[in-house]
Design a protein around this motif. Structure first.
Motif, PDB file in Angstrom:
ATOM      1  N   LEU A 129       0.707  -1.274  -0.058  1.00 57.32           N
ATOM      2  CA  LEU A 129       0.080   0.091  -0.257  1.00 57.32           C
ATOM      3  C   LEU A 129       0.802   1.603  -0.089  1.00 57.32           C
ATOM      4  O   LEU A 129       1.926   1.072   0.273  1.00 57.32           O
ATOM      5  CB  LEU A 129      -1.139  -0.230   1.355  1.00 57.32           C
ATOM      6  CG  LEU A 129      -1.724  -1.114   1.665  1.00 57.32           C
ATOM      7  CD1 LEU A 129      -3.029  -1.067   2.772  1.00 57.32           C
ATOM      8  CD2 LEU A 129      -2.399  -1.448   0.092  1.00 57.32           C
ATOM      9  N   ALA A 152       0.521   5.896  -0.503  1.00 57.84           N
ATOM     10  CA  ALA A 152      -0.567   6.812  -0.121  1.00 57.84           C
ATOM     11  C   ALA A 152       0.098   8.078  -0.852  1.00 57.84           C
ATOM     12  O   ALA A 152       1.337   8.338  -0.454  1.00 57.84           O
ATOM     13  CB  ALA A 152      -1.136   7.063   1.218  1.00 57.84           C
ATOM     14  N   THR A 197      -3.086  11.626   2.775  1.00 60.35           N
ATOM     15  CA  THR A 197      -2.800  11.147   3.947  1.00 60.35           C
ATOM     16  C   THR A 197      -3.249  12.749   4.413  1.00 60.35           C
ATOM     17  O   THR A 197      -3.501  13.026   6.189  1.00 60.35           O
ATOM     18  CB  THR A 197      -0.811  11.217   3.757  1.00 60.35           C
ATOM     19  OG1 THR A 197      -0.562  10.679   2.965  1.00 60.35           O
ATOM     20  CG2 THR A 197      -0.326  11.140   5.428  1.00 60.35           C
ATOM     21  N   GLN A 221     -10.506   6.627  10.972  1.00 57.18           N
ATOM     22  CA  GLN A 221      -9.030   5.961  10.919  1.00 57.18           C
ATOM     23  C   GLN A 221      -9.028   5.302  11.421  1.00 57.18           C
ATOM     24  O   GLN A 221      -8.239   4.075  10.471  1.00 57.18           O
ATOM     25  CB  GLN A 221      -7.906   6.765  11.437  1.00 57.18           C
ATOM     26  CG  GLN A 221      -7.605   8.706  11.155  1.00 57.18           C
ATOM     27  CD  GLN A 221      -6.944   9.734  11.868  1.00 57.18           C
ATOM     28  OE1 GLN A 221      -6.558   8.898  13.114  1.00 57.18           O
ATOM     29  NE2 GLN A 221      -7.159  10.368  11.202  1.00 57.18           N
ATOM     30  N   ILE A 255     -10.635   2.587   8.684  1.00 54.19           N
ATOM     31  CA  ILE A 255      -9.697   3.000   7.685  1.00 54.19           C
ATOM     32  C   ILE A 255      -8.834   1.818   7.502  1.00 54.19           C
ATOM     33  O   ILE A 255      -8.500   0.503   6.401  1.00 54.19           O
ATOM     34  CB  ILE A 255      -9.302   4.123   7.362  1.00 54.19           C
ATOM     35  CG1 ILE A 255     -10.232   4.953   6.552  1.00 54.19           C
ATOM     36  CG2 ILE A 255      -8.471   3.503   5.743  1.00 54.19           C
ATOM     37  CD1 ILE A 255     -10.815   6.106   6.015  1.00 54.19           C
ATOM     38  N   GLU A 256      -7.272   1.592   9.077  1.00 60.20           N
ATOM     39  CA  GLU A 256      -6.844   0.770   8.863  1.00 60.20           C
ATOM     40  C   GLU A 256      -7.196  -0.487   9.320  1.00 60.20           C
ATOM     41  O   GLU A 256      -5.904  -1.226   8.690  1.00 60.20           O
ATOM     42  CB  GLU A 256      -6.148   1.482   9.530  1.00 60.20           C
ATOM     43  CG  GLU A 256      -5.373   2.960   9.932  1.00 60.20           C
ATOM     44  CD  GLU A 256      -4.696   3.071  11.140  1.00 60.20           C
ATOM     45  OE1 GLU A 256      -5.131   2.768  12.793  1.00 60.20           O
ATOM     46  OE2 GLU A 256      -4.205   4.050  11.123  1.00 60.20           O
ATOM     47  N   TYR A 283      -7.526  -1.775   5.306  1.00 60.09           N
ATOM     48  CA  TYR A 283      -5.992  -2.062   4.775  1.00 60.09           C
ATOM     49  C   TYR A 283      -5.240  -3.297   4.800  1.00 60.09           C
ATOM     50  O   TYR A 283      -4.742  -4.117   3.778  1.00 60.09           O
ATOM     51  CB  TYR A 283      -4.831  -1.220   6.160  1.00 60.09           C
ATOM     52  CG  TYR A 283      -4.656   0.080   5.379  1.00 60.09           C
ATOM     53  CD1 TYR A 283      -5.153   0.923   4.479  1.00 60.09           C
ATOM     54  CD2 TYR A 283      -4.333   1.373   6.606  1.00 60.09           C
ATOM     55  CE1 TYR A 283      -5.681   2.327   4.343  1.00 60.09           C
ATOM     56  CE2 TYR A 283      -4.229   2.797   5.835  1.00 60.09           C
ATOM     57  CZ  TYR A 283      -4.603   2.920   5.743  1.00 60.09           C
ATOM     58  OH  TYR A 283      -5.101   4.226   5.349  1.00 60.09           O
ATOM     59  N   LEU A 306      -7.669  -4.749   2.238  1.00 61.22           N
ATOM     60  CA  LEU A 306      -6.500  -4.214   0.436  1.00 61.22           C
ATOM     61  C   LEU A 306      -5.173  -5.324   0.252  1.00 61.22           C
ATOM     62  O   LEU A 306      -4.986  -5.755  -0.966  1.00 61.22           O
ATOM     63  CB  LEU A 306      -6.099  -2.847   0.732  1.00 61.22           C
ATOM     64  CG  LEU A 306      -7.380  -2.145   0.216  1.00 61.22           C
ATOM     65  CD1 LEU A 306      -6.801  -1.068   0.601  1.00 61.22           C
ATOM     66  CD2 LEU A 306      -8.340  -2.584  -1.102  1.00 61.22           C
ATOM     67  N   THR A 307      -4.519  -5.458   1.381  1.00 63.26           N
ATOM     68  CA  THR A 307      -3.640  -6.024   0.798  1.00 63.26           C
ATOM     69  C   THR A 307      -3.293  -7.741   0.602  1.00 63.26           C
ATOM     70  O   THR A 307      -2.525  -7.622  -0.081  1.00 63.26           O
ATOM     71  CB  THR A 307      -1.814  -6.091   2.156  1.00 63.26           C
ATOM     72  OG1 THR A 307      -2.448  -6.655   3.281  1.00 63.26           O
ATOM     73  CG2 THR A 307      -1.781  -4.298   2.808  1.00 63.26           C
ATOM     74  N   GLY A 361      -6.561  -6.981  -2.669  1.00 66.47           N
ATOM     75  CA  GLY A 361      -6.772  -5.624  -2.762  1.00 66.47           C
ATOM     76  C   GLY A 361      -7.498  -5.350  -4.327  1.00 66.47           C
ATOM     77  O   GLY A 361      -8.745  -4.690  -4.780  1.00 66.47           O
ATOM     78  N   TYR A 408      -8.688   4.689  -4.562  1.00 65.46           N
ATOM     79  CA  TYR A 408      -7.729   3.497  -4.755  1.00 65.46           C
ATOM     80  C   TYR A 408      -7.236   3.087  -6.439  1.00 65.46           C
ATOM     81  O   TYR A 408      -7.969   2.889  -6.788  1.00 65.46           O
ATOM     82  CB  TYR A 408      -7.190   2.143  -3.355  1.00 65.46           C
ATOM     83  CG  TYR A 408      -8.354   1.379  -3.783  1.00 65.46           C
ATOM     84  CD1 TYR A 408      -7.965   0.374  -4.531  1.00 65.46           C
ATOM     85  CD2 TYR A 408      -9.681   1.134  -2.794  1.00 65.46           C
ATOM     86  CE1 TYR A 408      -9.013  -0.881  -4.026  1.00 65.46           C
ATOM     87  CE2 TYR A 408     -10.484   0.206  -2.350  1.00 65.46           C
ATOM     88  CZ  TYR A 408     -10.429  -0.505  -3.373  1.00 65.46           C
ATOM     89  OH  TYR A 408     -10.504  -2.085  -2.982  1.00 65.46           O
ATOM     90  N   LEU A 414      -2.626   4.438  -2.394  1.00 59.91           N
ATOM     91  CA  LEU A 414      -4.244   5.301  -2.091  1.00 59.91           C
ATOM     92  C   LEU A 414      -4.236   6.627  -2.376  1.00 59.91           C
ATOM     93  O   LEU A 414      -3.220   7.647  -2.302  1.00 59.91           O
ATOM     94  CB  LEU A 414      -4.249   4.931  -0.543  1.00 59.91           C
ATOM     95  CG  LEU A 414      -4.319   3.519   0.620  1.00 59.91           C
ATOM     96  CD1 LEU A 414      -3.489   3.522   1.702  1.00 59.91           C
ATOM     97  CD2 LEU A 414      -4.997   2.787   0.000  1.00 59.91           C
TER      98      LEU A 414
END
Length: 118
Positions: A13, A15, A20, A31, A34-35, A38, A41-42, A45, A70, A81
């Protein structure tokens, strides 16, 4: 085989600076949400979220009335991102990201080269 792996995960990922800044303005709970996304996504994604603007590599994930945008680069196993917006600013954000596809591609390539990931 060209597969980029980071800590055993499939996609790296990255950004944008703009992303950011937008992320930093979110409430802490947003936040955190969203984290958690992640990790998904990894691992997958290119299969998460919804494709946008007829481009299979340009995707969005909805959360709490907001959208995370993204770009998926399968050839490098990287995800950029690119933005966050609410529904009201969705079209503006999509248009902005689409207008910067070439610049974003170069940014990702340079990032991966500088970090010896390709």
């Amino acid at each position: 085989n060209g597969l980029v792996e980071s800590d055993g995960m499939t996609f790296v990922l990255i950004a944008t600076f703009y992303y950011t800044e937008l992320f930093a303005k979110l409430e802490y709970a947003e936040q955190q949400r969203i984290e958690k996304f992640y990790l998904q996504l990894t691992l997958q994604g290119d299969k998460v979220g919804y494709p946008l603007a007829g481009l299979p590599f340009f995707r969005e994930k909805k959360f709490n009335g907001k959208r995370l945008y993204y770009l998926v680069y399968l050839e490098w196993n990287a995800i950029l991102l690119a933005g966050i917006s609410d529904k009201k600013k969705q079209q503006t954000m999509i248009t902005q990201i689409k207008s910067q596809l070439d610049e974003n591609r170069i940014f990702v390539l340079h990032y991966l080269q500088q970090n010896h990931l390709i």
